[in-house]
Design a protein around this motif. Sequence first.
Motif, PDB file in Angstrom:
ATOM      1  N   ILE A  94      42.928 -22.099 -17.044  1.00 34.25           N
ATOM      2  CA  ILE A  94      44.115 -22.656 -17.031  1.00 34.25           C
ATOM      3  C   ILE A  94      44.950 -23.038 -18.192  1.00 34.25           C
ATOM      4  O   ILE A  94      44.368 -23.408 -19.196  1.00 34.25           O
ATOM      5  N   PRO A  95      46.219 -22.401 -18.436  1.00 25.67           N
ATOM      6  CA  PRO A  95      46.761 -22.625 -19.782  1.00 25.67           C
ATOM      7  C   PRO A  95      47.138 -24.190 -20.017  1.00 25.67           C
ATOM      8  O   PRO A  95      47.196 -24.979 -18.901  1.00 25.67           O
ATOM      9  N   VAL A  96      47.172 -24.338 -21.214  1.00 28.52           N
ATOM     10  CA  VAL A  96      47.353 -25.974 -21.703  1.00 28.52           C
ATOM     11  C   VAL A  96      48.816 -26.195 -21.149  1.00 28.52           C
ATOM     12  O   VAL A  96      48.719 -27.467 -20.752  1.00 28.52           O
ATOM     13  N   ASP A  97      49.790 -25.330 -21.204  1.00 30.19           N
ATOM     14  CA  ASP A  97      50.934 -25.592 -20.750  1.00 30.19           C
ATOM     15  C   ASP A  97      51.252 -26.261 -19.361  1.00 30.19           C
ATOM     16  O   ASP A  97      52.201 -27.173 -19.047  1.00 30.19           O
ATOM     17  N   TYR A  98      50.220 -25.719 -18.425  1.00 38.92           N
ATOM     18  CA  TYR A  98      50.251 -26.451 -17.021  1.00 38.92           C
ATOM     19  C   TYR A  98      49.512 -27.698 -16.835  1.00 38.92           C
ATOM     20  O   TYR A  98      49.770 -28.265 -16.005  1.00 38.92           O
ATOM     21  N   ILE A  99      48.629 -28.119 -17.873  1.00 39.51           N
ATOM     22  CA  ILE A  99      47.873 -29.219 -17.361  1.00 39.51           C
ATOM     23  C   ILE A  99      48.743 -30.450 -17.546  1.00 39.51           C
ATOM     24  O   ILE A  99      49.425 -30.867 -18.558  1.00 39.51           O
ATOM     25  N   GLY A 100      48.468 -31.441 -16.559  1.00 42.95           N
ATOM     26  CA  GLY A 100      49.329 -32.516 -16.361  1.00 42.95           C
ATOM     27  C   GLY A 100      50.696 -32.387 -15.814  1.00 42.95           C
ATOM     28  O   GLY A 100      51.185 -33.320 -15.503  1.00 42.95           O
ATOM     29  N   LEU A 101      50.829 -31.254 -15.325  1.00 40.61           N
ATOM     30  CA  LEU A 101      52.284 -30.911 -14.411  1.00 40.61           C
ATOM     31  C   LEU A 101      52.125 -31.315 -13.290  1.00 40.61           C
ATOM     32  O   LEU A 101      51.320 -31.086 -12.495  1.00 40.61           O
ATOM     33  N   THR A 102      53.310 -31.797 -12.641  1.00 37.83           N
ATOM     34  CA  THR A 102      53.513 -32.083 -11.254  1.00 37.83           C
ATOM     35  C   THR A 102      54.090 -30.424 -10.731  1.00 37.83           C
ATOM     36  O   THR A 102      54.302 -29.741 -11.337  1.00 37.83           O
TER      37      THR A 102
END
Length: 209
Positions: A94-102
């Motif tokens: 999973i790319p870091v940019d997606y982590i924590g996104l709704t």
Amino acid sequence: MFSLKKISYIVYFIAIVSIFVLLYYGGYYYAINNMKSDNLITKDEAQISNPGVKTDDYAEVNNSESSVILSSARYIIEEYNSDTDELTKKEEKIPVDYIGLTREQVIDYLTTYVAKNKDETLQNVQLVAFSPESLIIRKTVCNPTNIYSYFVISENNIIMIYNANHDKLFIDTGIDVSNIEEQYKEELKDGFYVETIHDLYNYLESITS
């Protein structure tokens, strides 16, 4: 007075109506008593039991606005080629940019990505499925040969120009990449497509001037 013939028609009609009523209610009660929840599966269960199920059948596992992508989430990229009607899938970290996104933030991220993307073979990027544990993204692409005419790449430190299919050399430029700026060296490693001969000559002129 009703004749015997008329009475026969009436009896026959009542019998037919009664049969249809019995069939209707009989089928209804059969469905109620036999179609238990154990005999039904959700779209998610169908996906798990049959990995080849079309992505249109993927269920959104969790649509809660408060749910966010976890760092341990599975990340699956689908690539659909609109020219060949082929669909390929691969799983990556999973790319870091997606982590924590709704879910909504992921959609906004993809919308911005498409808007800023300069690769004309990329037609669209869509969110297929979202949950804290799983993210599935689909990229819709077309064949480069439908848009571009040339492919530029460095081979043995020399810039070579091929046709878009990579099967025919168009120009051996003789330009040594060691003599150009670092930013151009990086993009030439993997190569890139050029749409017109005018764009090609402009590029060669810009990197050698």
